[in-house]
Design an enzyme around this catalytic site. Structure first.
Site, mmCIF file in Angstrom:
data_model
loop_
_atom_site.group_PDB
_atom_site.id
_atom_site.type_symbol
_atom_site.label_atom_id
_atom_site.label_comp_id
_atom_site.label_asym_id
_atom_site.label_seq_id
_atom_site.Cartn_x
_atom_site.Cartn_y
_atom_site.Cartn_z
ATOM 1 N N LYS A 237 43.544 30.195 47.806
ATOM 2 C CA LYS A 237 44.385 31.304 47.781
ATOM 3 C C LYS A 237 44.698 31.962 49.286
ATOM 4 C CE LYS A 237 43.252 36.303 46.653
ATOM 5 N NZ LYS A 237 42.659 36.787 47.880
ATOM 6 N N ASN A 238 43.508 32.193 49.948
ATOM 7 C CA ASN A 238 43.556 32.777 51.148
ATOM 8 C C ASN A 238 44.925 32.105 52.061
ATOM 9 O OD1 ASN A 238 42.640 35.213 49.971
ATOM 10 N ND2 ASN A 238 40.446 34.762 50.830
ATOM 11 N N ARG B 54 39.724 49.615 54.669
ATOM 12 C CA ARG B 54 40.339 48.294 55.105
ATOM 13 C C ARG B 54 41.362 48.541 56.501
ATOM 14 N NH1 ARG B 54 40.964 44.059 50.327
ATOM 15 N NH2 ARG B 54 41.165 42.571 52.073
ATOM 16 N N ARG C 41 44.475 37.445 39.906
ATOM 17 C CA ARG C 41 45.111 37.548 41.365
ATOM 18 C C ARG C 41 44.503 36.148 42.302
ATOM 19 N NH1 ARG C 41 44.554 42.897 44.395
ATOM 20 N NH2 ARG C 41 44.798 41.232 45.992
ATOM 21 N N CYS D 210 42.425 44.690 46.790
ATOM 22 C CA CYS D 210 40.846 44.977 46.256
ATOM 23 C C CYS D 210 40.271 46.362 47.418
ATOM 24 C CB CYS D 210 40.181 43.980 46.506
ATOM 25 S SG CYS D 210 40.527 42.593 45.172
ATOM 26 N N ASP E 181 32.942 36.796 50.105
ATOM 27 C CA ASP E 181 33.610 36.679 48.725
ATOM 28 C C ASP E 181 32.673 35.871 47.845
ATOM 29 O OD1 ASP E 181 35.746 37.846 49.937
ATOM 30 O OD2 ASP E 181 36.899 35.979 50.402
HETATM 31 N N1 EPU Z 1 38.608 44.985 60.198
HETATM 32 C C1 EPU Z 1 38.774 46.181 61.119
HETATM 33 N N2 EPU Z 1 39.904 46.436 61.736
HETATM 34 C C2 EPU Z 1 41.178 45.155 61.315
HETATM 35 C C3 EPU Z 1 40.784 44.261 60.416
HETATM 36 C C4 EPU Z 1 39.471 44.051 59.922
HETATM 37 O O1 EPU Z 1 37.863 46.821 61.293
HETATM 38 O O2 EPU Z 1 42.082 45.505 61.869
HETATM 39 C C5 EPU Z 1 37.183 44.992 59.698
HETATM 40 C C6 EPU Z 1 37.188 45.138 58.137
HETATM 41 O O3 EPU Z 1 37.220 46.399 57.650
HETATM 42 C C7 EPU Z 1 35.907 44.166 57.719
HETATM 43 C C8 EPU Z 1 36.151 43.095 58.643
HETATM 44 O O4 EPU Z 1 36.908 43.538 59.823
HETATM 45 O O5 EPU Z 1 34.908 44.859 57.820
HETATM 46 C C9 EPU Z 1 36.757 41.853 58.228
HETATM 47 O O6 EPU Z 1 37.990 42.162 57.788
HETATM 48 P P1 EPU Z 1 39.014 40.864 57.689
HETATM 49 O O7 EPU Z 1 40.292 41.446 58.326
HETATM 50 O O8 EPU Z 1 38.192 39.376 58.225
HETATM 51 O O9 EPU Z 1 39.504 40.844 56.232
HETATM 52 P P2 EPU Z 1 40.962 40.511 55.644
HETATM 53 O O10 EPU Z 1 41.787 39.587 56.320
HETATM 54 O O11 EPU Z 1 41.572 41.706 55.045
HETATM 55 C C10 EPU Z 1 40.218 38.189 54.383
HETATM 56 C C11 EPU Z 1 40.191 37.756 52.848
HETATM 57 C C12 EPU Z 1 39.366 38.430 52.069
HETATM 58 C C13 EPU Z 1 37.790 38.364 52.684
HETATM 59 C C14 EPU Z 1 37.933 38.642 54.100
HETATM 60 C C15 EPU Z 1 36.615 38.323 54.852
HETATM 61 C C16 EPU Z 1 42.488 37.481 52.625
HETATM 62 C C17 EPU Z 1 44.036 37.735 52.066
HETATM 63 N N3 EPU Z 1 41.697 38.310 52.313
HETATM 64 O O12 EPU Z 1 40.336 39.747 54.221
HETATM 65 O O13 EPU Z 1 39.446 37.927 50.912
HETATM 66 O O14 EPU Z 1 36.897 38.832 52.152
HETATM 67 O O15 EPU Z 1 38.911 38.036 54.801
HETATM 68 O O16 EPU Z 1 36.420 36.955 54.630
HETATM 69 O O17 EPU Z 1 42.518 36.391 53.262
HETATM 70 C C18 EPU Z 1 39.197 37.923 48.533
HETATM 71 O O18 EPU Z 1 39.870 36.824 48.425
HETATM 72 O O19 EPU Z 1 38.776 38.370 47.552
HETATM 73 C C19 EPU Z 1 39.193 38.470 49.555
HETATM 74 C C20 EPU Z 1 39.036 39.975 49.591
#
Ligand code: EPU
Length: 418
Positions: A22-23, A122, A398, A117, A306
């Site tokens: 998915k991701n 975020r 999703r 989610c 996750d």
């Molecule tokens: N963070 C910041 N600033 C940013 C971006 C992130 O402070 O600009 C912080 C977040 O608050 C969090 C940490 O960094 O504490 C990690 O966030 P990350 O950006 O890695 O998460 P994401 O890219 O929004 C993806 C996956 C999530 C998964 C996370 C961590 C996708 C679409 N989503 O989210 O997947 O939990 O990486 O591995 O790729 C899921 O599949 O259920 C899901 C939520």
């Protein structure tokens, strides 16, 4: 509103084939925007997030054809808009990849602030920091992120937190920038490597994906005409591995990259679950008691956040008290109250959950609070005595392709009702 009804305590047995990640898919589909050609993408999971993205790209002018259940042909030669603001975008976290992709293609992007989610704050400050480093101006107005650049110029970017989304988004913009971008403290998740491989197949020059320093030499033009196959979903594979252990079953999880599963494999073995690793499949089986463990979720190659919700359900069966520390998200234990309805004995303090076991869960009406929280309810329902009715299952749809069908083929008693 549909619901999942599970009659638990059936041992899962047999084989299950994992779908595409998915991701990775939710990044690669927007990444196609960077080329004005066409491409074919295989092993795309048939999930709600993907169909929302297909609609968004179609609105932008893409010509998308479904070749079969898991392959899409995408022709982006006619995309002529850098504005992605339809209502669907707010539902999807991964819509943030439209920012990097549209910026890379048009030097401009207007995208609705991403949804997704809810497990605490975020932020997207690291994405914005990256775009600004490449020379873009970023404003947030009326719920939209407006990004403009005269031209994108490669630059060093140091991420203050390890972020999957920011790493990929900066890569998307940087492949079309003039000169070299380096992302330091980059995330190393398998789907980052997959997106980089996809972009390189279009002619991009990305080195170091999968390490914490990624170097991108920008290219004026990315070509089309290629076929790319997405990697298997690490989290879906992990969910079935956990479900097998939770039901004292015997399941061969097929189409996996065992390397991606190492942190989970190690924890399951520590819990006294048997795990046999083959080239592209993993067998999980267990009839014995499960031992308590302590887990901390971390960016890859650490234990994935996750999988934290589903393994919490499994730990309710463990002998003794286990702890899980959430090392990525601020607030990812909201689902614990739902597990408590089923008899779980879990205390949450800040980012740590203390799980007392063994407890015999009993079926109850529960809600999927988010995608992986939904997976936790499914695992708990499979373990529990009696009937569990899970509502809010659009979250589960999703990210999990044909979940109840795959579970039924393993012998679970699961039904989707209106
Ligand atoms: N963070 C910041 N600033 C940013 C971006 C992130 O402070 O600009 C912080 C977040 O608050 C969090 C940490 O960094 O504490 C990690 O966030 P990350 O950006 O890695 O998460 P994401 O890219 O929004 C993806 C996956 C999530 C998964 C996370 C961590 C996708 C679409 N989503 O989210 O997947 O939990 O990486 O591995 O790729 C899921 O599949 O259920 C899901 C939520």
């Amino acid at each position: 509103m549909e619901k999942l009804v599970i009659h638990g305590q059936k041992r899962l047995k047999g084989e299950v084939t994992v779908s595409g990640a998915k991701n990775a898919a939710v990044a690669i589909i927007p990444a196609t925007i960077l080329s004005d050609g066409d491409c074919t993408i295989e092993n795309i999971p048939d999930i709600l997030d993907v169909s929302i993205l297909k609609d968004i790209l179609t609105d932008l002018g893409s010509n998308i054809k479904k070749l079969n259940d898991s392959s899409l042909y995408i022709d982006n030669s006619n995309i002529n808009s850098f504005t992605a603001t339809n209502k669907q975008i707010g539902k999807l976290r991964a819509s943030y990849y439209l920012m990097g992709a549209l910026l890379g293609r048009f030097n401009k992007a207007v995208v609705t602030f991403p949804g997704g989610c809810d497990f605490g704050v975020r932020p997207i400050d690291q994405h914005i920091k990256g775009f600004e480093a490449l020379g873009a101006k970023v404003e947030i107005e009326h719920g939209k992120v407006i990004i403009t650049a005269q031209k994108l110029v490669g630059a060093p970017v140091y991420l203050d937190v390890v972020s999957v989304g920011a790493t990929i988004n900066i890569m998307l913009a940087a492949v079309k920038a003039e000169g070299v971008t380096t992302i330091e403290n980059a995330a190393k998740e398998p789907h980052i490597v997959d997106v980089a491989n996809f972009l390189n197949a279009m002619g991009a020059d990305i080195k170091g994906a999968g390490t914490d320093v990624i170097k991108i030499r920008g290219k004026k033009h990315l070509k089309g005409g290629h076929t790319y196959t997405i990697i298997p979903d690490q989290i879906e594979a992990g969910t079935y591995m956990i479900a097998a252990a939770a039901t004292k079953g015997d399941v061969l999880v097929k189409n996996v990259i065992p390397k991606h599963m190492e942190s989970l494999t190690a924890k399951l073995q520590e819990m006294n679950v048997k795990v046999d690793v083959f080239d592209d499949s993993i067998r999980v089986y267990s009839r014995d008691k499960i031992q308590k463990v302590n887990i901390k979720t971390l960016p890859y190659p650490g234990f994935p956040t996750d999988l934290q919700p589903p393994i919490t359900s499994l730990l309710c069966r463990a002998e003794g008290t286990s702890t899980i520390t959430e090392g990525v998200w601020d607030n990812r234990f909201q689902y614990v109250d739902e597990l408590k309805r089923m008899g779980a004995k879990i205390k949450v303090e800040g980012r740590m959950a203390v799980i007392e076991g063994p407890v015999r869960l009993t079926g109850a009406p529960v809600r999927a609070m988010d995608l992986r929280a939904g997976a936790a309810m499914v695992v708990a329902g499979l373990m529990a005595r009696g009937e569990t009715v899970i509502s809010n299952i659009s979250y589960i749809d999703r990210g999990y392709e044909r979940l109840e069908e795959k579970l039924r083929a393993l012998g679970a008693d699961v039904e989707r009702i209106k």
